[in-house]
Design an enzyme around this catalytic site. Structure first.
Site, short mmCIF file in Angstrom:
data_model
loop_
_atom_site.label_atom_id
_atom_site.label_comp_id
_atom_site.label_asym_id
_atom_site.label_seq_id
_atom_site.Cartn_x
_atom_site.Cartn_y
_atom_site.Cartn_z
N ARG A 1 7.90 8.95 -14.71
CA ARG A 1 7.96 9.77 -13.49
C ARG A 1 6.88 9.29 -12.53
O ARG A 1 5.69 9.36 -12.86
CB ARG A 1 7.72 11.25 -13.81
CG ARG A 1 8.62 11.82 -14.90
CD ARG A 1 9.93 12.33 -14.31
NE ARG A 1 10.88 12.64 -15.36
CZ ARG A 1 11.38 13.87 -15.58
NH1 ARG A 1 10.99 14.88 -14.84
NH2 ARG A 1 12.28 14.05 -16.53
N GLU B 1 5.59 10.63 -10.12
CA GLU B 1 4.97 11.73 -9.39
C GLU B 1 3.54 11.35 -9.06
O GLU B 1 2.80 10.92 -9.92
CB GLU B 1 4.97 12.99 -10.26
CG GLU B 1 6.37 13.46 -10.58
CD GLU B 1 6.44 14.38 -11.78
OE1 GLU B 1 6.83 15.53 -11.59
OE2 GLU B 1 6.11 13.94 -12.89
N ARG C 1 -0.92 18.74 -16.57
CA ARG C 1 0.31 18.81 -17.39
C ARG C 1 1.37 17.80 -16.99
O ARG C 1 2.53 17.91 -17.37
CB ARG C 1 0.86 20.23 -17.40
CG ARG C 1 1.23 20.73 -16.06
CD ARG C 1 1.28 22.24 -16.02
NE ARG C 1 1.63 22.64 -14.68
CZ ARG C 1 2.86 22.97 -14.29
NH1 ARG C 1 3.83 23.02 -15.15
NH2 ARG C 1 3.10 23.28 -13.04
N HIS C 2 0.99 16.82 -16.18
CA HIS C 2 1.92 15.74 -15.83
C HIS C 2 1.34 14.39 -16.21
O HIS C 2 0.15 14.14 -16.01
CB HIS C 2 2.21 15.75 -14.32
CG HIS C 2 3.06 16.88 -13.88
ND1 HIS C 2 2.54 18.06 -13.41
CD2 HIS C 2 4.41 17.02 -13.85
CE1 HIS C 2 3.54 18.89 -13.10
NE2 HIS C 2 4.69 18.28 -13.36
N GLU D 1 6.16 25.22 -18.59
CA GLU D 1 7.51 24.82 -19.00
C GLU D 1 7.43 23.73 -20.07
O GLU D 1 6.67 22.78 -19.95
CB GLU D 1 8.25 24.26 -17.77
CG GLU D 1 9.63 23.72 -18.10
CD GLU D 1 10.22 22.90 -16.94
OE1 GLU D 1 10.10 23.30 -15.77
OE2 GLU D 1 10.81 21.84 -17.24
N SER E 1 13.81 21.76 -20.22
CA SER E 1 14.90 22.18 -19.33
C SER E 1 16.21 21.74 -19.96
O SER E 1 16.30 20.66 -20.53
CB SER E 1 14.78 21.51 -17.96
OG SER E 1 13.74 22.10 -17.22
N ARG F 1 3.70 18.14 -23.88
CA ARG F 1 3.48 19.56 -23.56
C ARG F 1 3.63 20.42 -24.80
O ARG F 1 2.95 21.43 -24.95
CB ARG F 1 4.45 20.01 -22.47
CG ARG F 1 4.10 19.44 -21.13
CD ARG F 1 4.85 20.16 -20.03
NE ARG F 1 4.67 19.46 -18.77
CZ ARG F 1 5.31 19.80 -17.66
NH1 ARG F 1 6.17 20.81 -17.68
NH2 ARG F 1 5.10 19.13 -16.55
P1 ATP Z 1 7.76 20.29 -14.00
O1 ATP Z 1 8.55 21.14 -13.04
O2 ATP Z 1 6.87 21.09 -14.89
O3 ATP Z 1 7.08 19.14 -13.36
P2 ATP Z 1 10.31 19.16 -14.56
O4 ATP Z 1 11.18 20.36 -14.42
O5 ATP Z 1 10.21 18.21 -13.43
O6 ATP Z 1 8.83 19.63 -14.99
P3 ATP Z 1 12.23 18.06 -16.33
O7 ATP Z 1 12.80 17.00 -15.47
O8 ATP Z 1 12.96 19.34 -16.46
O9 ATP Z 1 10.74 18.34 -15.85
O10 ATP Z 1 11.94 17.39 -17.76
C1 ATP Z 1 12.13 18.08 -19.00
C2 ATP Z 1 10.81 18.24 -19.72
O11 ATP Z 1 10.14 16.97 -19.83
C3 ATP Z 1 9.80 19.13 -19.00
O12 ATP Z 1 10.03 20.49 -19.31
C4 ATP Z 1 8.50 18.64 -19.56
O13 ATP Z 1 8.22 19.19 -20.84
C5 ATP Z 1 8.74 17.14 -19.73
N1 ATP Z 1 8.23 16.43 -18.56
C6 ATP Z 1 8.86 16.16 -17.43
N2 ATP Z 1 8.11 15.50 -16.55
C7 ATP Z 1 6.92 15.32 -17.17
C8 ATP Z 1 5.71 14.69 -16.81
N3 ATP Z 1 5.55 14.11 -15.61
N4 ATP Z 1 4.68 14.70 -17.70
C9 ATP Z 1 4.83 15.28 -18.89
N5 ATP Z 1 5.95 15.88 -19.31
C10 ATP Z 1 6.99 15.91 -18.46
MG MG Z 2 12.47 21.20 -15.71
#
Ligand code: ATP
Ligand code: MG
Length: 429
Positions: A210, A212, A218-219, A352, A355, A403
């Site tokens: 990602r 981001e 937590r990311h 979270e 998902s 997480r």
């Molecule tokens: P958030 O809104 O908390 O950034 P997300 O909704 O973008 O998460 P999803 O695309 O739903 O994340 O990904 C499913 C799961 O993968 C998340 O619930 C999380 O546990 C994990 N995850 C996603 N992106 C990341 C990240 N950048 N770092 C760590 N874990 C991640």
């Molecule tokens: Mg999500």
């Protein structure tokens, strides 16, 4: 023959061990060394008057964190770690550690996280840090066991891909010959395609990338996802699967990692199932009542709302029945109320964890929903094609490994749950 330090008992009589010099205490006539391997710590006691000359010479020369091999007799000693000590007959320095060390392994001087991550190989020598990775290893193998026993195929999907799973800007472009390519942000599209292949139940534990830009606790930019997809299942079925898995993983850690849990000094409780199901509309009401920021139906839940709702819930829970508009195009709308969809998030009170959703399996509806998100369905042809040749209904989820570990062990920063974290500022080591 060398044995693990945790196996050394007075009943052994003689023992040979190898490990790292954890501490040296020279009291004049007596020298105490603590030697550590991945199973534990043992005291090695050298009485100057009695010890062989070669042993004395080696002990004098040895530095902290050097690798040594020691053989001698084992004696019961109440005050020593593990209630025993080793009196060496031979003591060999196998590999010298330079001084000073870039990081203090006995933690007398606390180091900040950056310093620790820069010298991660030393940081992980700390029993309290190694404990996190013992737990993570157990969680990984217990995931494979649990899902394999339930008839899931383990699959490996490509990490180099041509299209974004959900569009957006979270992609890392890579140089791939003369084509445009990216690191995959999720195995979503590929695991769904395996439903059309007839695999019925698949899982993958693998990296997701990602791009981001934000730096949060937590990311990560490279994370590990436990991904699952199941045919002929709906969102409710896979929520049950998810809570069962989480409970199973906690129970596995509880059973197999008691030493690691003790090293970490965490309170550890296996969560009770079923987790409460909280409809999104109610979650918004809870957040609105508890936080100062304005929040309304249709908003995504940010960190502050997640925390407020988590405090109210106090345990793992699901948020269900999300507005279709704020969930991805592949989430299935309710037939009787298409404004909400069969998507869910699984939450720990802190954040979270996962998902998931029942997916849209009807080709035309999927095309419509891709377009409704402002994406071009042409870019998704490879994904859409299987939906025209017999796609069963299906559902699934993705859960972040780091997480899960972070919340399980009460870690403050997600980087603590990764050996070599990748974030905005860190690609080395
Ligand atoms: P958030 O809104 O908390 O950034 P997300 O909704 O973008 O998460 P999803 O695309 O739903 O994340 O990904 C499913 C799961 O993968 C998340 O619930 C999380 O546990 C994990 N995850 C996603 N992106 C990341 C990240 N950048 N770092 C760590 N874990 C991640
Ligand atoms: Mg999500």
């Amino acid at each position: 023959m060398r044995i693990p330090i945790s196996d050394v008992t007075p009943e052994c009589g003689r023992a040979e061990i190898a490990g790292w010099v954890h501490e040296v205490r020279d009291l004049g006539g007596l020298t105490f060394l603590l030697i550590r391997d991945r199973t534990g710590i043992i005291q090695v006691t050298i009485v100057k008057k009695k010890a062989p000359a070669e042993v004395l010479e080696a002990v004098k020369a040895v530095s902290r964190e050097s690798v040594v091999r020691v053989a001698g007799t084992v004696k019961a000693i109440d005050k020593a770690p593990g209630g025993r000590e080793l009196n060496p007959e031979t003591f060999a320095i196998v590999s010298v550690a330079e001084s000073p060390l870039p990081l203090d392994v006995v933690e007398k001087v606390p180091a900040d996280l950056d310093t620790r991550l820069d010298a991660r190989f030393l940081d992980v020598r700390k029993p309290r840090v190694a404990a996190v990775f013992k737990v993570r290893s157990t969680v990984t193998s217990a995931t494979y066991d649990f899902l394999s026993q339930r008839g899931f195929f383990n699959i490996a999907t490509p990490k180099v891909v041509a299209a974004a799973t959900e569009g957006g800007t979270e992609l890392f472009p890579i140089a791939y010959f003369e084509k445009e390519a990216f690191l995959n942000q999720s195995p979503q599209l590929y695991k769904q395609m395996m439903m059309a292949a007839g695999f019925e139940k698949v899982f993958e534990v693998g990296p997701i990338f990602r791009a981001e830009e934000h730096n949060t606790v937590r990311h990560l930019n490279e994370a590990t996802s436990i991904d699952v997809e199941v045919s002929f299942a709906d969102h409710n079925d896979v929520m049950v699967l998810l809570e069962d898995l989480v409970r199973h993983l906690y129970a596995a850690v509880d059973e197999r990692c008691s030493d690691a849990i003790a090293d970490l000094g965490v309170e550890f409780e296996v969560p009770k199932t079923p987790f409460p199901r909280l409809p999104y509309a109610e979650a918004i009401e809870i957040a609105a009542a508890r936080i100062d920021e304005p929040i309304a139906y249709g908003d995504d839940l940010g960190t502050v709302s997640e925390k407020a709702i988590g405090e109210e819930m106090g345990e793992h829970y699901f948020i269900t029945d999300w507005p279709t508009e704020i969930k991805p195009y592949y989430a299935m709308p309710y037939e009787d109320d298409p404004a909400i969809c069969k998507a869910f998030d699984m939450m720990h009170p802190r954040m979270e964890l996962s998902s998931g959703a029942q997916r849209v399996h009807q080709h035309d509806l999927l095309v419509e929903q891709i377009a409704a998100k402002g994406l071009n369905p042409d870019g998704f042809e490879f994904y859409l094609k299987p939906f025209r040749y017999g796609m069963p209904p299906h559902a699934g989820w993705g859960m972040g490994m780091e997480r899960l570990i972070m919340t399980m062990l009460g870690l403050q920063n997600i980087r603590e749950a990764v050996l070599f974290p990748r974030d905005r500022h860190r690609v080395v080591p």
